[in-house]
Scaffold this motif. Structure first.
Motif, PDB file in Angstrom:
ATOM      1  N   GLY A  79      25.946   2.936  11.506  1.00 59.75           N
ATOM      2  CA  GLY A  79      26.769   3.861  12.296  1.00 59.75           C
ATOM      3  C   GLY A  79      26.146   5.242  12.345  1.00 59.75           C
ATOM      4  O   GLY A  79      26.093   5.887  13.410  1.00 59.75           O
ATOM      5  N   TYR A  81      22.860   6.155  11.608  1.00 64.81           N
ATOM      6  CA  TYR A  81      21.535   6.205  12.249  1.00 64.81           C
ATOM      7  C   TYR A  81      21.591   5.866  13.737  1.00 64.81           C
ATOM      8  O   TYR A  81      20.793   6.383  14.520  1.00 64.81           O
ATOM      9  CB  TYR A  81      20.551   5.304  11.495  1.00 64.81           C
ATOM     10  CG  TYR A  81      19.822   6.092  10.428  1.00 64.81           C
ATOM     11  CD1 TYR A  81      18.765   6.932  10.752  1.00 64.81           C
ATOM     12  CD2 TYR A  81      20.236   6.046   9.106  1.00 64.81           C
ATOM     13  CE1 TYR A  81      18.118   7.692   9.778  1.00 64.81           C
ATOM     14  CE2 TYR A  81      19.605   6.794   8.128  1.00 64.81           C
ATOM     15  CZ  TYR A  81      18.546   7.619   8.474  1.00 64.81           C
ATOM     16  OH  TYR A  81      17.921   8.379   7.526  1.00 64.81           O
ATOM     17  N   SER A  82      22.519   5.020  14.156  1.00 60.51           N
ATOM     18  CA  SER A  82      22.653   4.759  15.600  1.00 60.51           C
ATOM     19  C   SER A  82      23.040   6.045  16.318  1.00 60.51           C
ATOM     20  O   SER A  82      22.574   6.318  17.434  1.00 60.51           O
ATOM     21  CB  SER A  82      23.721   3.691  15.861  1.00 60.51           C
ATOM     22  OG  SER A  82      23.360   2.497  15.250  1.00 60.51           O
ATOM     23  N   THR A  83      23.880   6.856  15.665  1.00 59.63           N
ATOM     24  CA  THR A  83      24.258   8.143  16.244  1.00 59.63           C
ATOM     25  C   THR A  83      23.015   9.022  16.440  1.00 59.63           C
ATOM     26  O   THR A  83      22.826   9.639  17.495  1.00 59.63           O
ATOM     27  CB  THR A  83      25.278   8.864  15.330  1.00 59.63           C
ATOM     28  OG1 THR A  83      26.388   7.998  15.115  1.00 59.63           O
ATOM     29  CG2 THR A  83      25.755  10.163  15.943  1.00 59.63           C
ATOM     30  N   TYR A  85      19.843   8.037  16.693  1.00 62.38           N
ATOM     31  CA  TYR A  85      18.982   7.478  17.755  1.00 62.38           C
ATOM     32  C   TYR A  85      19.548   7.833  19.134  1.00 62.38           C
ATOM     33  O   TYR A  85      18.811   8.193  20.051  1.00 62.38           O
ATOM     34  CB  TYR A  85      18.882   5.956  17.622  1.00 62.38           C
ATOM     35  CG  TYR A  85      17.907   5.489  16.547  1.00 62.38           C
ATOM     36  CD1 TYR A  85      16.533   5.703  16.685  1.00 62.38           C
ATOM     37  CD2 TYR A  85      18.347   4.827  15.414  1.00 62.38           C
ATOM     38  CE1 TYR A  85      15.635   5.280  15.707  1.00 62.38           C
ATOM     39  CE2 TYR A  85      17.470   4.396  14.430  1.00 62.38           C
ATOM     40  CZ  TYR A  85      16.108   4.628  14.582  1.00 62.38           C
ATOM     41  OH  TYR A  85      15.227   4.211  13.613  1.00 62.38           O
ATOM     42  N   LEU A  86      20.855   7.716  19.282  1.00 65.40           N
ATOM     43  CA  LEU A  86      21.466   7.971  20.593  1.00 65.40           C
ATOM     44  C   LEU A  86      21.374   9.447  20.978  1.00 65.40           C
ATOM     45  O   LEU A  86      21.121   9.775  22.146  1.00 65.40           O
ATOM     46  CB  LEU A  86      22.938   7.506  20.589  1.00 65.40           C
ATOM     47  CG  LEU A  86      23.121   5.989  20.623  1.00 65.40           C
ATOM     48  CD1 LEU A  86      24.535   5.606  20.216  1.00 65.40           C
ATOM     49  CD2 LEU A  86      22.830   5.440  22.025  1.00 65.40           C
ATOM     50  N   ALA A 100      27.781   4.469  18.830  1.00 60.23           N
ATOM     51  CA  ALA A 100      27.198   3.925  17.592  1.00 60.23           C
ATOM     52  C   ALA A 100      28.138   2.891  16.971  1.00 60.23           C
ATOM     53  O   ALA A 100      27.689   1.909  16.367  1.00 60.23           O
ATOM     54  CB  ALA A 100      26.932   5.052  16.596  1.00 60.23           C
ATOM     55  N   THR A 104      27.151  -0.908  16.058  1.00 63.23           N
ATOM     56  CA  THR A 104      27.444  -1.520  14.750  1.00 63.23           C
ATOM     57  C   THR A 104      28.150  -2.857  14.946  1.00 63.23           C
ATOM     58  O   THR A 104      27.847  -3.839  14.251  1.00 63.23           O
ATOM     59  CB  THR A 104      28.332  -0.592  13.896  1.00 63.23           C
ATOM     60  OG1 THR A 104      27.799   0.721  13.930  1.00 63.23           O
ATOM     61  CG2 THR A 104      28.397  -1.070  12.463  1.00 63.23           C
ATOM     62  N   ALA A 231      29.314   7.116  11.055  1.00 61.02           N
ATOM     63  CA  ALA A 231      29.123   8.162  12.064  1.00 61.02           C
ATOM     64  C   ALA A 231      29.889   9.422  11.668  1.00 61.02           C
ATOM     65  O   ALA A 231      29.392  10.543  11.824  1.00 61.02           O
ATOM     66  CB  ALA A 231      29.599   7.647  13.425  1.00 61.02           C
TER      67      ALA A 231
END
Lengths: 358, 214
Positions: A79, A81-83, A85-86, A100, A104, A231
């Motif tokens: 959650g 790291y996806s934030t 990357y985005l 994110a 997940t 996140a």
């Protein structure tokens, strides 16, 4: 619904409607916190809603799905790291956090096909391995700072005070939404099946409950909630590092909250989160002794109060605050041997009753 | 088995009676042979799917969902196994609770029930799923004579509704009144199979089972 014999099944009682309305109003009131408190307190309270979210998720996973995982930090990290990357891709900060959560969910769904083949301790350890795999993945990616970590700069545009307020609202909304989803899920037919799995998996299967697909739904749902928590943790601290966000300490905290509050109860994990929040604020600077204290408390609870505080209360007083159950009401049935049902339409002073009537 | 027929299974402890029931219900895979239901091979079907097809069971040691109420226990059977929704599910639950004498304790948590009520709950839950074949594992143990009579009436009523019964029971004098075929097992094998009167007179059965009871 009322049968020919005058019996009916009730979901809401007058007491539970009043209680739920009061809880709803209290939650609405909590949304005003950033306008009342200083930003530092707002930030601390954000931490509380993150704890509530994490505890509710681990409880649903282990307490209802019977899936004891020591690797839920995998989804907390995903959650967060996806934030990152985005936002690097140009997505606005809070939108990135919401997306994110979706990422997940997808990764949790895919992971479920591997880990749900395993049972018990094998599943628990496999989840830890999954968390390590994701940690390694980001540790070697220099675009997100590798092992040294990276700051979340996308929220800087809101300034520190507004940023903290928005993050607070985001975390409170996520925790409230997760609890509402869980509440309505537990009130549904699927919820009854989940509670049956919690109590006796093979007996549930013998009554037609598809255990594995039920577990998959719970796994994906609770992992998604952990992604939302991740996140929110990132937004609250504005910095993320693989070793800390993928640390097993998150799962240890979740286990503590759930064991102390009450595994397999709706209200227990919320109580556990409040207790951990207070302990964090009182003893959080105690370094290693703080963690030893938490661990020792969890062990003591597991040994001497295995149902946790809320679980013990509900067992002793037959009390459930949240109306997720079913109550049979109506006139006495025509059996000579048994004394029959109560005539009352009002419901007992505390619901549910231990018996309809004797 | 024909609709409404009843088979009793007896045999000494360790004969494999419960194992047979587990295999029929899908709780254990067979080491050899296959299970057929309504002309279909269901050997590879899960326990949940077999219940949904119409194979219901009770457990020798009752396994209630202890933190759920009696009504909720039955509701799981009606909604998962019986795939009923809304008021149809409620109606089914209330009728099986009435049939099994559990209505007065419908709102009690199953953990607070005594053995008799737990056994009744096993039966009620299985019935809520709407089975065509009902596998009963020693539900008569510990019953008084009056309770046993009541159980026999219930079984007879279920048979009249077309439900086929497979019943494992040690209380042979009760069992033989409810079934039209009796199978005696010993050490994993069928040692006698036929009308109850004939099986009870069988020398092998007397030697392996009835004789040992005395």
């Amino acid at each position: 619904m009322t049968t020919a014999a005058g019996l009916r099944v009730e979901r809401w009682t007058r007491n539970s409607v009043i209680r739920s309305s009061l809880i709803g109003l209290a939650v609405l009131g909590l949304f005003a916190a950033p306008t009342v408190f200083e930003p530092a307190i707002t930030q601390k309270l954000t931490g509380l809603w993150i704890l509530v979210l994490m505890a509710a998720m681990w409880n649903a996973l282990a307490g209802y799905g019977g899936l004891v995982s020591v690797g839920q930090q995998a989804f907390i990290g995903i959650g967060a790291y996806s934030t990152i990357y985005l936002t690097h891709a140009g997505v606005e900060g809070y939108t990135a956090m919401a997306l994110a959560v979706g990422i997940t969910a997808i990764l949790a769904f895919l992971t479920s096909f591997v880990v749900l083949r395993l049972r018990g301790g094998e599943f628990a350890i496999a989840m830890w391995v999954v968390a390590e795999v994701f940690r390694q993945f980001v540790s070697f990616d220099s675009s997100v700072g590798g092992g040294t970590g990276i700051s979340l700069t996308a929220l800087g545009v809101y300034g520190p005070d507004y940023g903290r307020a928005f993050t607070y609202w985001w975390a409170l909304t996520a925790a409230t939404a997760a609890l509402l989803i869980l509440f309505f899920l537990l009130r549904s037919r699927f919820g009854a099946a989940l509670q049956a799995i919690r109590d006796d998996e093979s007996a549930a299967a013998s009554l037609g409950v598809r255990v594995r697909s039920s577990k998959r739904i719970v796994f994906v749902l609770t992992s998604t909630g952990c992604g939302a928590a991740g996140a929110a943790i990132l937004a609250n601290t504005l910095f993320v590092q693989p070793n800390s966000i993928f640390s097993v300490q998150w799962t240890a905290m979740m286990i503590f909250m759930v064991l102390v509050g009450g595994l397999g109860t709706f209200e227990g994990p919320i109580l556990g989160a409040l207790i951990l929040f207070l302990l964090q604020n009182q003893f959080g600077n105690g370094g290693v002794w703080y963690f030893i204290g938490l661990g020792a408390s969890a062990v003591l609870f597991a040994l001497f109060m295995p149902r946790g505080i809320w679980g013990t209360i509900t067992e002793r007083f037959d009390l459930r605050l949240t109306p997720i159950g079913y109550w049979v009401r109506g006139p006495a049935p025509p059996t000579a041997r048994d004394p029959g049902l109560a005539q009352s339409d009002e419901g007992p002073p505390t619901d549910p009753p231990s018996e309809v009537a004797q | 088995m024909a609709a409404g027929s009843a088979v009793g299974i007896v045999g000494p402890n360790g004969a494999g009676k419960t194992t047979l029931l587990d295999v029929l219900a899908g709780a254990q895979p067979p080491t050899a042979g296959s299970v057929h239901f309504r002309g279909t091979d269901v050997t590879s079907a899960s326990a949940a799917d077999r219940c949904r097809m119409g194979i219901g069971r009770t457990h020798q040691v009752p396994r209630p969902f202890v933190d759920m109420t009696v009504f909720e226990n039955v509701y799981v059977g009606a909604t998962a196994g019986g795939r009923l929704r809304g008021s149809a599910a409620y109606e089914r639950c209330l009728s099986v609770l009435e049939l099994s004498g559990l209505l007065p304790v419908a709102n009690r948590r199953a953990m607070s029930l005594g053995l008799l009520h737990r056994k009744r709950l096993e039966l009620a839950r299985a019935l809520a799923a709407g089975p065509e074949v009902l596998l009963l594992d020693e539900i008569g143990g510990g019953l008084t004579d009056a309770e046993a009579e009541e159980l026999l009436e219930t079984i007879e009523r279920l048979r009249r509704q077309g439900i086929a019964i497979v019943w494992i029971e040690h209380i042979v004098h009760v069992l033989v009144r409810a079934v039209d075929r009796l199978i005696c097992m010993d050490a994993g094998r069928v040692i006698a199979d036929g009308p109850p009167d004939e099986v009870l007179q069988d020398a092998t059965v007397i030697d392996a089972y009835l004789g040992k009871q005395e």
